[in-house]
Scaffold this motif. Sequence first.
Motif, PDB file in Angstrom:
ATOM      1  N   ALA A   1     -19.874  20.051 -23.866  1.00 40.65           N
ATOM      2  CA  ALA A   1     -19.201  21.138 -23.081  1.00 40.65           C
ATOM      3  C   ALA A   1     -18.942  20.552 -21.705  1.00 40.65           C
ATOM      4  N   LYS A   2     -17.713  20.814 -21.167  1.00 39.58           N
ATOM      5  CA  LYS A   2     -17.584  20.456 -19.964  1.00 39.58           C
ATOM      6  C   LYS A   2     -18.203  21.325 -18.866  1.00 39.58           C
ATOM      7  N   PRO A   3     -19.057  20.853 -17.905  1.00 35.40           N
ATOM      8  CA  PRO A   3     -19.777  21.673 -17.146  1.00 35.40           C
ATOM      9  C   PRO A   3     -18.687  22.406 -16.285  1.00 35.40           C
ATOM     10  N   ALA A   4     -19.225  23.510 -15.829  1.00 37.81           N
ATOM     11  CA  ALA A   4     -18.542  24.533 -14.994  1.00 37.81           C
ATOM     12  C   ALA A   4     -18.206  23.868 -13.610  1.00 37.81           C
ATOM     13  N   HIS A   5     -19.158  22.878 -13.281  1.00 32.89           N
ATOM     14  CA  HIS A   5     -19.030  22.541 -11.740  1.00 32.89           C
ATOM     15  C   HIS A   5     -18.307  21.220 -11.774  1.00 32.89           C
ATOM     16  N   TRP A   6     -17.579  20.772 -12.992  1.00 30.54           N
ATOM     17  CA  TRP A   6     -16.542  19.560 -13.007  1.00 30.54           C
ATOM     18  C   TRP A   6     -15.276  19.906 -13.302  1.00 30.54           C
ATOM     19  N   GLY A   7     -14.468  19.335 -12.766  1.00 35.83           N
ATOM     20  CA  GLY A   7     -12.921  19.428 -13.238  1.00 35.83           C
ATOM     21  C   GLY A   7     -12.279  18.465 -12.466  1.00 35.83           C
ATOM     22  N   GLY A   8     -10.694  19.031 -12.411  1.00 36.87           N
ATOM     23  CA  GLY A   8      -9.659  18.179 -11.761  1.00 36.87           C
ATOM     24  C   GLY A   8      -9.090  19.048 -10.519  1.00 36.87           C
ATOM     25  N   TYR A   9      -8.548  18.155  -9.618  1.00 38.17           N
ATOM     26  CA  TYR A   9      -7.761  18.571  -8.551  1.00 38.17           C
ATOM     27  C   TYR A   9      -6.317  17.847  -8.568  1.00 38.17           C
ATOM     28  N   ILE A  10      -5.429  18.612  -8.115  1.00 36.11           N
ATOM     29  CA  ILE A  10      -4.050  17.880  -7.665  1.00 36.11           C
ATOM     30  C   ILE A  10      -3.813  17.873  -6.210  1.00 36.11           C
ATOM     31  N   VAL A  11      -3.422  16.659  -5.583  1.00 35.36           N
ATOM     32  CA  VAL A  11      -3.164  16.574  -4.239  1.00 35.36           C
ATOM     33  C   VAL A  11      -1.641  16.543  -4.163  1.00 35.36           C
ATOM     34  N   LYS A  12      -0.932  17.645  -3.831  1.00 31.58           N
ATOM     35  CA  LYS A  12       0.359  18.188  -3.596  1.00 31.58           C
ATOM     36  C   LYS A  12       0.964  17.461  -2.503  1.00 31.58           C
ATOM     37  N   PRO A  13       1.715  16.394  -2.566  1.00 33.16           N
ATOM     38  CA  PRO A  13       2.196  15.607  -1.158  1.00 33.16           C
ATOM     39  C   PRO A  13       3.116  16.271  -0.533  1.00 33.16           C
ATOM     40  N   THR A  14       2.929  16.098   0.852  1.00 34.70           N
ATOM     41  CA  THR A  14       3.907  16.604   1.978  1.00 34.70           C
ATOM     42  C   THR A  14       4.453  15.282   2.804  1.00 34.70           C
ATOM     43  N   ARG A  15       3.794  13.997   2.532  1.00 32.64           N
ATOM     44  CA  ARG A  15       4.123  12.749   3.191  1.00 32.64           C
ATOM     45  C   ARG A  15       3.664  11.602   2.491  1.00 32.64           C
ATOM     46  N   ILE A  16       4.623  10.652   2.112  1.00 35.64           N
ATOM     47  CA  ILE A  16       4.251   9.652   1.305  1.00 35.64           C
ATOM     48  C   ILE A  16       5.126   8.535   2.163  1.00 35.64           C
ATOM     49  N   GLU A  17       4.024   7.354   2.322  1.00 35.61           N
ATOM     50  CA  GLU A  17       4.751   6.167   2.873  1.00 35.61           C
ATOM     51  C   GLU A  17       4.413   4.966   2.020  1.00 35.61           C
ATOM     52  N   PHE A  18       5.542   4.024   1.962  1.00 35.43           N
ATOM     53  CA  PHE A  18       5.303   2.875   1.034  1.00 35.43           C
ATOM     54  C   PHE A  18       5.183   1.748   2.149  1.00 35.43           C
TER      55      PHE A  18
ATOM     56  N   GLN B   1       0.868  -1.186  -0.053  1.00 35.91           N
ATOM     57  CA  GLN B   1      -0.057  -0.043   0.067  1.00 35.91           C
ATOM     58  C   GLN B   1       0.834   1.226   0.087  1.00 35.91           C
ATOM     59  N   VAL B   2       0.351   2.295  -0.589  1.00 40.18           N
ATOM     60  CA  VAL B   2       0.953   3.571  -0.522  1.00 40.18           C
ATOM     61  C   VAL B   2       0.002   4.858   0.201  1.00 40.18           C
ATOM     62  N   ARG B   3       0.382   5.256   1.172  1.00 40.60           N
ATOM     63  CA  ARG B   3      -0.264   6.284   1.785  1.00 40.60           C
ATOM     64  C   ARG B   3       0.122   7.640   1.486  1.00 40.60           C
ATOM     65  N   ILE B   4      -0.617   8.599   1.244  1.00 37.72           N
ATOM     66  CA  ILE B   4      -0.133   9.903   0.777  1.00 37.72           C
ATOM     67  C   ILE B   4      -1.108  11.136   1.546  1.00 37.72           C
ATOM     68  N   GLU B   5      -0.530  11.984   2.103  1.00 41.55           N
ATOM     69  CA  GLU B   5      -1.122  13.387   2.366  1.00 41.55           C
ATOM     70  C   GLU B   5      -0.728  14.514   2.074  1.00 41.55           C
ATOM     71  N   GLY B   6      -1.577  15.587   1.795  1.00 39.53           N
ATOM     72  CA  GLY B   6      -1.018  16.643   1.397  1.00 39.53           C
ATOM     73  C   GLY B   6      -2.137  17.891   0.876  1.00 39.53           C
ATOM     74  N   THR B   7      -1.619  18.922   0.153  1.00 40.45           N
ATOM     75  CA  THR B   7      -2.653  20.117   0.056  1.00 40.45           C
ATOM     76  C   THR B   7      -3.259  19.710  -1.105  1.00 40.45           C
ATOM     77  N   VAL B   8      -4.400  20.315  -1.371  1.00 39.39           N
ATOM     78  CA  VAL B   8      -5.114  20.023  -2.504  1.00 39.39           C
ATOM     79  C   VAL B   8      -5.585  21.475  -3.159  1.00 39.39           C
ATOM     80  N   THR B   9      -5.266  21.608  -4.597  1.00 39.94           N
ATOM     81  CA  THR B   9      -5.799  22.678  -5.178  1.00 39.94           C
ATOM     82  C   THR B   9      -6.643  22.196  -6.547  1.00 39.94           C
ATOM     83  N   LYS B  10      -7.367  23.036  -7.147  1.00 36.91           N
ATOM     84  CA  LYS B  10      -7.862  22.887  -8.406  1.00 36.91           C
ATOM     85  C   LYS B  10      -7.047  22.740  -9.670  1.00 36.91           C
ATOM     86  N   LEU B  11      -7.067  21.947 -10.538  1.00 35.14           N
ATOM     87  CA  LEU B  11      -6.484  22.191 -11.986  1.00 35.14           C
ATOM     88  C   LEU B  11      -7.005  23.422 -12.545  1.00 35.14           C
ATOM     89  N   ASP B  12      -6.322  23.819 -13.634  1.00 32.30           N
ATOM     90  CA  ASP B  12      -6.727  24.845 -14.233  1.00 32.30           C
ATOM     91  C   ASP B  12      -7.768  24.416 -15.332  1.00 32.30           C
TER      92      ASP B  12
END
Length: 216
Positions: A171-188, A109-120
């Motif tokens: 057309a892509k709806p305005a309420h739909w899109g991507g996020y990116i989790v920017k990791p601050t911790r990753i455990e293997f 398993q891989v465990r990840i923690e981080g901050t989240v922002t919307k993709l453009d």
Amino acid sequence: MQVTNEFLQNLRQDYKSATLDESEVDNNPIIQFKKWFDHAIEAQVYEPNVMTLATVDKAGRPDARIVLLKGVDDDGFRFFTNYLSAKGKELKRNPYAALVFFWPDLERQVRIEGTVTKLDKETSEEYFFTRPKASQIGAVASPQSQIIPNRAFLEEKFEELNSKSEGKDIAKPAHWGGYIVKPTRIEFWQGRRSRLHDRINFELVKGSWVKTRLAP
């Protein structure tokens, strides 16, 4: 078969397929993740990009669900969803999340923690238009996480949109899109015998990854 506490207590598997030593783990956890992901693909793990996404609701209670990884690079881990869904609202209030990948065939398993922002918007649109048309319509038709009267309501809305869009782009709806989790911790995590699992942890400290071993 009746599921009892005794039955559950006696369910166990002694992990023995592999080991994990610090010397075998790349100093860049993103590179190491990609190596393990490649192993999962080679092992024909069913949907290796399935991951648990955990957020926190407005009362501070944890909330988790399964989503699909749709991109990974040095910036982080990407997924796409409805911004008005429960997870979208939770991430707007508290832009932190945890991810968990579990590949039982590899006992990893891989465990990840981080901050989240919307993709453009451009990145979200680029991915949206790679999806099958039915999935595009589904993203428009479903008021994700909201109460609906029945299954027929959803299917009727889908068919209505499908008919209206025949021969047209969605057309892509305005309420739909991507996020990116920017990791601050990753455990293997590699399963080992007698529950003495291998855990190699990375913490982001002042812009650099620090690698340590954790007790199981």
